[in-house]
Scaffold this active site. Sequence first.
Site, PDB file in Angstrom:
ATOM      1  N   ASP A  86       0.747  -1.293   0.553  1.00  0.00           N
ATOM      2  CA  ASP A  86       0.170   0.082   0.027  1.00  0.00           C
ATOM      3  C   ASP A  86       0.954   1.642   0.063  1.00  0.00           C
ATOM      4  O   ASP A  86       1.838   1.363   0.711  1.00  0.00           O
ATOM      5  CB  ASP A  86      -1.267  -0.344   1.253  1.00  0.00           C
ATOM      6  N   HIS A  87       0.148   2.080  -0.204  1.00  0.00           N
ATOM      7  CA  HIS A  87       1.270   3.532  -0.745  1.00  0.00           C
ATOM      8  C   HIS A  87       2.486   3.674  -0.862  1.00  0.00           C
ATOM      9  O   HIS A  87       3.479   4.075  -0.236  1.00  0.00           O
ATOM     10  CB  HIS A  87       0.872   4.088   0.645  1.00  0.00           C
ATOM     11  N   HIS A 188      -7.074  10.054   5.507  1.00  0.00           N
ATOM     12  CA  HIS A 188      -7.070   8.661   6.477  1.00  0.00           C
ATOM     13  C   HIS A 188      -6.847   8.997   7.746  1.00  0.00           C
ATOM     14  O   HIS A 188      -7.294  10.345   8.159  1.00  0.00           O
ATOM     15  CB  HIS A 188      -5.159   8.584   5.687  1.00  0.00           C
ATOM     16  N   GLY A 189      -7.237   7.961   8.311  1.00  0.00           N
ATOM     17  CA  GLY A 189      -7.050   8.298  10.016  1.00  0.00           C
ATOM     18  C   GLY A 189      -8.656   8.727  10.342  1.00  0.00           C
ATOM     19  O   GLY A 189      -9.434   9.537   9.644  1.00  0.00           O
ATOM     20  N   HIS A 216      -9.187   5.838  -0.602  1.00  0.00           N
ATOM     21  CA  HIS A 216      -9.059   5.329   1.120  1.00  0.00           C
ATOM     22  C   HIS A 216      -9.055   6.295   1.996  1.00  0.00           C
ATOM     23  O   HIS A 216     -10.296   6.842   1.677  1.00  0.00           O
ATOM     24  CB  HIS A 216      -7.425   5.439   0.395  1.00  0.00           C
ATOM     25  N   GLY A 217      -9.223   5.688   3.539  1.00  0.00           N
ATOM     26  CA  GLY A 217      -9.629   6.409   4.016  1.00  0.00           C
ATOM     27  C   GLY A 217     -10.721   6.162   4.688  1.00  0.00           C
ATOM     28  O   GLY A 217     -11.636   6.953   5.051  1.00  0.00           O
ATOM     29  N   ALA A 218     -10.969   4.813   4.448  1.00  0.00           N
ATOM     30  CA  ALA A 218     -12.551   4.114   5.045  1.00  0.00           C
ATOM     31  C   ALA A 218     -12.663   4.291   6.591  1.00  0.00           C
ATOM     32  O   ALA A 218     -13.914   3.166   6.482  1.00  0.00           O
ATOM     33  CB  ALA A 218     -13.029   3.238   4.148  1.00  0.00           C
ATOM     34  N   SER A 219     -11.654   4.529   7.333  1.00  0.00           N
ATOM     35  CA  SER A 219     -11.755   3.806   8.982  1.00  0.00           C
ATOM     36  C   SER A 219     -13.247   4.685   8.899  1.00  0.00           C
ATOM     37  O   SER A 219     -13.982   3.688  10.386  1.00  0.00           O
ATOM     38  CB  SER A 219     -10.300   3.767   9.406  1.00  0.00           C
ATOM     39  N   ASN A 238     -10.342   1.033   1.860  1.00  0.00           N
ATOM     40  CA  ASN A 238      -9.930   0.688   2.457  1.00  0.00           C
ATOM     41  C   ASN A 238      -9.479   1.007   3.834  1.00  0.00           C
ATOM     42  O   ASN A 238      -9.659   2.371   4.204  1.00  0.00           O
ATOM     43  CB  ASN A 238      -8.311   1.862   2.499  1.00  0.00           C
TER      44      ASN A 238
HETATM   45  P1  13P Z   1      -7.546   4.603   7.236  1.00  0.00           P
HETATM   46  O1  13P Z   1      -6.467   5.283   7.782  1.00  0.00           O
HETATM   47  O2  13P Z   1      -8.622   6.129   6.948  1.00  0.00           O
HETATM   48  O3  13P Z   1      -7.458   3.323   7.813  1.00  0.00           O
HETATM   49  O4  13P Z   1      -7.074   4.846   5.546  1.00  0.00           O
HETATM   50  C1  13P Z   1      -6.356   3.237   5.193  1.00  0.00           C
HETATM   51  C2  13P Z   1      -5.783   3.120   3.901  1.00  0.00           C
HETATM   52  O5  13P Z   1      -6.362   3.871   3.290  1.00  0.00           O
HETATM   53  C3  13P Z   1      -4.762   2.165   3.294  1.00  0.00           C
HETATM   54  O6  13P Z   1      -4.670   2.440   2.248  1.00  0.00           O
HETATM   55 ZN    ZN Z   2      -4.529   4.979   2.069  1.00  0.00          ZN
END
Ligand code: 13P
Ligand code: ZN
Length: 294
Positions: A86-87, A188-189, A216-219, A238
């Site tokens: 990832d990334h 993210h986060g 991305h950033g689906a937390s 993600n």
């Molecule tokens: P979160 O930080 O929101 O969990 O996103 C995860 C992510 O995009 C990993 O690539």
């Molecule tokens: Zn990400």
Amino acid sequence: MFTQAKKILQKAQRNNYAVPAFGTFNLEMTQAIVRGAVAKKSPLIILVSPKTTQYSGAEIIVSMVKSVVKQEMQKTKKIPVALLLDHGKDFQTVKKAINAGFSSVMIDGSLLAYKKNIALTKKIVDYARQRKVDVQGELGGVPCAQKKSEKNKNKVDWDELMTDPDQAKEFVQKTKIDTLAVGIGNAHGFFKERPHLDWNRLEKIYQKVKCPLILHGASDFAYKNAPKAIKRGVVCFNIDTALKKTFSDNLKKFFKKNPGVYDTRVILDSARQAAQKKVEEKINAFYFPANKKR
Ligand code: 13P
Ligand code: ZN
């Protein structure tokens, strides 16, 4: 069953559903993720960041994930699993992951100037394709809460980070990536997303590029918005921070409640179980096979 992320995601795209992708960093988290996916019979993409490959070694991660997958699927129907770097930010890191046995990689050139992003992404696609590894690219940007100071935490120039639909079309055509990560106000986060995600933009991007889109950033992505995103081409959500937080919150709670326990297996098992629960919650929210009611 190890496979490319693109195969999982193209199938999801054909059948109008999405799959969650989860970040791991060690054995217990990997077990939590695989056990959760097996319990829910969900296809799975396991994400590993370059920080983690540096921390543990890319080969060790690949062997660990493969062993966990084999062990956890001995007595059950096999689910498809992809392992994605990832990334990845540079050619060397991505090359190392490919050579270590990752099935899929992401090259995140989103901080580069547009033309440099194209050049780097294309170079990686050329390298990866010869080795049967699929590639996710990123255009636009997804900010990260942890990388900002407390003071600047919620200061984001969202307009700068939005993916431009026409540029996205050109980007996909020129780089020949398999999947595309987009910026539509996601972050993210645990970070304030843009107050309104740009659904129109997402729709336009998908109309132009037609390839599977990654969010991305689906937390902390609102569960109620998942069908809306899937309708507009998102096939993958993600999730990383939510699992790390669940894991470490559980450790803190465990230490507080059980100050005399020092058997690390007991301690880590408790965090592993909590993380698995979170994985299952996210799968319930984001995995929509054709036969599941929304
Ligand atoms: P979160 O930080 O929101 O969990 O996103 C995860 C992510 O995009 C990993 O690539
Ligand atoms: Zn990400």
